[in-house]
Scaffold this motif. Structure first.
Motif, PDB file in Angstrom:
ATOM      1  N   ALA A 307       0.810  -1.227   0.000  1.00  0.00           N
ATOM      2  CA  ALA A 307       0.000   0.000   0.000  1.00  0.00           C
ATOM      3  C   ALA A 307       0.837   1.267   0.000  1.00  0.00           C
ATOM      4  CB  ALA A 307      -0.949  -0.014   1.189  1.00  0.00           C
ATOM      5  N   ASP A 308       1.907   1.300   0.779  1.00  0.00           N
ATOM      6  CA  ASP A 308       2.716   2.519   0.882  1.00  0.00           C
ATOM      7  C   ASP A 308       4.171   2.275   0.471  1.00  0.00           C
ATOM      8  OD1 ASP A 308       3.398   0.915   2.976  1.00  0.00           O
ATOM      9  OD2 ASP A 308       3.258   2.460   4.526  1.00  0.00           O
ATOM     10  N   VAL A 309       4.386   1.263  -0.360  1.00  0.00           N
ATOM     11  CA  VAL A 309       5.745   0.928  -0.799  1.00  0.00           C
ATOM     12  C   VAL A 309       5.983   1.554  -2.170  1.00  0.00           C
ATOM     13  CG1 VAL A 309       7.318  -0.940  -1.431  1.00  0.00           C
ATOM     14  CG2 VAL A 309       5.757  -1.214   0.512  1.00  0.00           C
ATOM     15  N   PRO A 310       6.998   2.404  -2.307  1.00  0.00           N
ATOM     16  CA  PRO A 310       7.249   3.052  -3.594  1.00  0.00           C
ATOM     17  C   PRO A 310       8.098   2.193  -4.536  1.00  0.00           C
ATOM     18  CG  PRO A 310       8.767   3.910  -1.964  1.00  0.00           C
ATOM     19  CD  PRO A 310       7.870   2.933  -1.238  1.00  0.00           C
ATOM     20  N   VAL A 311       8.014   2.502  -5.809  1.00  0.00           N
ATOM     21  CA  VAL A 311       8.922   1.942  -6.806  1.00  0.00           C
ATOM     22  C   VAL A 311      10.192   2.776  -6.811  1.00  0.00           C
ATOM     23  CG1 VAL A 311       9.302   1.596  -9.280  1.00  0.00           C
ATOM     24  CG2 VAL A 311       7.122   0.945  -8.249  1.00  0.00           C
ATOM     25  N   GLU A 312      11.328   2.124  -6.687  1.00  0.00           N
ATOM     26  CA  GLU A 312      12.606   2.834  -6.668  1.00  0.00           C
ATOM     27  C   GLU A 312      13.296   2.881  -8.023  1.00  0.00           C
ATOM     28  OE1 GLU A 312      14.197   2.309  -2.123  1.00  0.00           O
ATOM     29  OE2 GLU A 312      14.957   0.897  -3.618  1.00  0.00           O
ATOM     30  N   ARG A 313      13.021   1.869  -8.870  1.00  0.00           N
ATOM     31  CA  ARG A 313      13.744   1.798 -10.142  1.00  0.00           C
ATOM     32  C   ARG A 313      12.934   0.995 -11.136  1.00  0.00           C
ATOM     33  NH1 ARG A 313      19.344  -1.577 -11.105  1.00  0.00           N
ATOM     34  NH2 ARG A 313      18.099  -3.109  -9.946  1.00  0.00           N
ATOM     35  N   VAL A 314      13.009   1.359 -12.402  1.00  0.00           N
ATOM     36  CA  VAL A 314      12.428   0.588 -13.496  1.00  0.00           C
ATOM     37  C   VAL A 314      13.563   0.175 -14.424  1.00  0.00           C
ATOM     38  CG1 VAL A 314      10.930   0.651 -15.532  1.00  0.00           C
ATOM     39  CG2 VAL A 314      10.160   1.669 -13.384  1.00  0.00           C
ATOM     40  N   ARG A 315      13.588  -1.097 -14.787  1.00  0.00           N
ATOM     41  CA  ARG A 315      14.609  -1.630 -15.691  1.00  0.00           C
ATOM     42  C   ARG A 315      13.937  -2.173 -16.938  1.00  0.00           C
ATOM     43  NH1 ARG A 315      17.078  -6.252 -12.517  1.00  0.00           N
ATOM     44  NH2 ARG A 315      15.305  -6.040 -11.101  1.00  0.00           N
TER      45      ARG A 315
END
Length: 384
Positions: A307-315
């Motif tokens: 619910a409150d976990v962000p995406v840090e990186r997209v590969r």
């Protein structure tokens, strides 16, 4: 007897595995990579070792042996560093996905592959990230796992160099040529290297590189959205992943929903894959740019822990995908010292293929396990 000198083109998981297998047999090996080893498709893969949904039968058996090879390697200290046999839970959220799991489990158990149907509560017992109230039922595949590909490539090449292998980064290859009884590797800068045998394991660049050398091994190219056959569920050769921040309660297993895959990563982080197969970018208007938000939204619909976990990186990367979907492994006819090696199942197959390919290179024996995967299958009208 002279030990053949082998040049390997491509420093991904396949190339590194073959280089290691040759080097530990005291074979002089030079590995060339157009960039830095392990930074291509091997760095943008969901890294799920499995033999699910692999057809025809010969391809399933090849992948099943590939998974078994990882379990053999996990008995060693090195193997335990990069293979994580955590198992895979596939979740059904409605009647259609539940019926699909019935079919998959029935098919795999008939083939001797460990798979079982479980309840939503049993699934939650296997991983606390699962909310049993959002799951209709599930399936459990205990032998599957994930691979830390970057660590594996680094370990294999470090070990290979320790026994004499040469690794050259930023050495793009232009083409291959026959030179008497040997094969010539022509680099983009004009340098030429003669070898007794050459293994082309250049991933997504394999088709173009071989075509420039007069060999036909067609791959699905980036942006090519053609399907292999009516009803084929694959998307494109472009794959994308999103890496999240660490969860409060770490993910323990590989998880799959009907439209995405999730797996653990070091530090409590999670890797999100783009579809039910865990890795490919779907054909939507979101494309690459909306991949991160799309995947985290999908995860939050099924797993409240995000619910409150962000995406840090997209590969994003271009995956090697032979035109017929199957592994390519074998010597080419136009250049008999050139061995073509490319597959979409590189993570699952790399150690096992390395063992088979090394036997073919050094011992002169044809591995029956590779009989269905020779590059000569593409020969025919209009092909060399």
């Amino acid at each position: 007897m002279n030990t053949p000198r082998v040049v390997i083109v491509g420093g991904g998981l396949l190339g590194a595995s073959v280089a290691h297998a040759l080097a530990v047999r005291a074979v002089p090996v030079t590995l060339l990579d157009a960039a830095a080893p392990g930074t291509g498709a091997s760095a943008s893969t969901f890294a799920w070792a499995n033999a699910q949904k692999k057809k025809p039968e010969a391809y399933f058996r090849l992948n099943a042996e590939g998974l078994a090879e990882y379990h053999r390697l996990a008995e060693t200290a090195a193997g335990r560093r990069w293979f994580h046999p955590v198992g895979n839970v596939e979740i059904a959220t409605d009647a259609a996905s539940s019926a699909a799991l019935d079919a998959v489990v029935a098919d795999l158990t008939e083939r001797g592959y460990r798979a079982e149907r479980i309840t939503g509560r049993q699934a939650a017992g296997l991983d606390p990230v699962i909310d049993p109230d959002r799951v209709l039922d599930a399936a459990w595949f205990p032998d599957e796992g994930w691979v830390d590909t970057e660590r594996m490539v680094a370990d294999l090449l470090d070990d290979a160099m320790a026994v004499g292998a040469e690794v050259r980064a930023h050495c793009p290859v232009a083409r291959f040529e026959q030179s008497g009884a040997r094969t010539k590797v022509v680099l983009a800068d004009g340098e030429e290297i003669l070898a007794d045998q050459v293994v082309c394991a250049a991933g997504a660049a394999t088709g173009r590189l071989l075509a420039d050398s007069g060999v036909t091994v067609p791959l699905v190219e980036e942006g090519d959205r053609r399907l292999r056959a009516p009803g084929d569920e694959r998307y494109t050769a472009v794959g994308g992943l999103a890496d999240t921040a660490a969860l409060r309660v770490p993910l323990r297993r590989i998880l799959h929903t009907p439209d995405m895959g999730l797996r653990p990563a070091p530090g409590g982080r999670v890797v999100l894959g783009g579809d039910g197969a865990g890795s490919r970018v779907p054909r939507t208007d979101h494309g690459i740019f909306g991949l991160g938000p799309m995947l985290i939204d999908r995860a939050r619909k099924v797993f409240p822990a995000f619910a409150d976990v962000p995406v840090e990186r997209v590969r994003v990367g271009v995956r090697p995908l032979p035109a017929d979907g199957l592994t390519v492994a074998g010597f080419t006819k136009p250049l008999p010292g050139l061995y073509a090696l490319v597959t979409h199942s590189g993570v699952t197959l790399a150690p096992y293929l390395a063992w088979l390919v090394t036997g073919e290179l050094l011992d002169g024996r044809e591995a029956p396990e590779l009989a269905a995967f020779r590059p000569t299958r593409f020969a025919g009208p209009g092909h060399p």
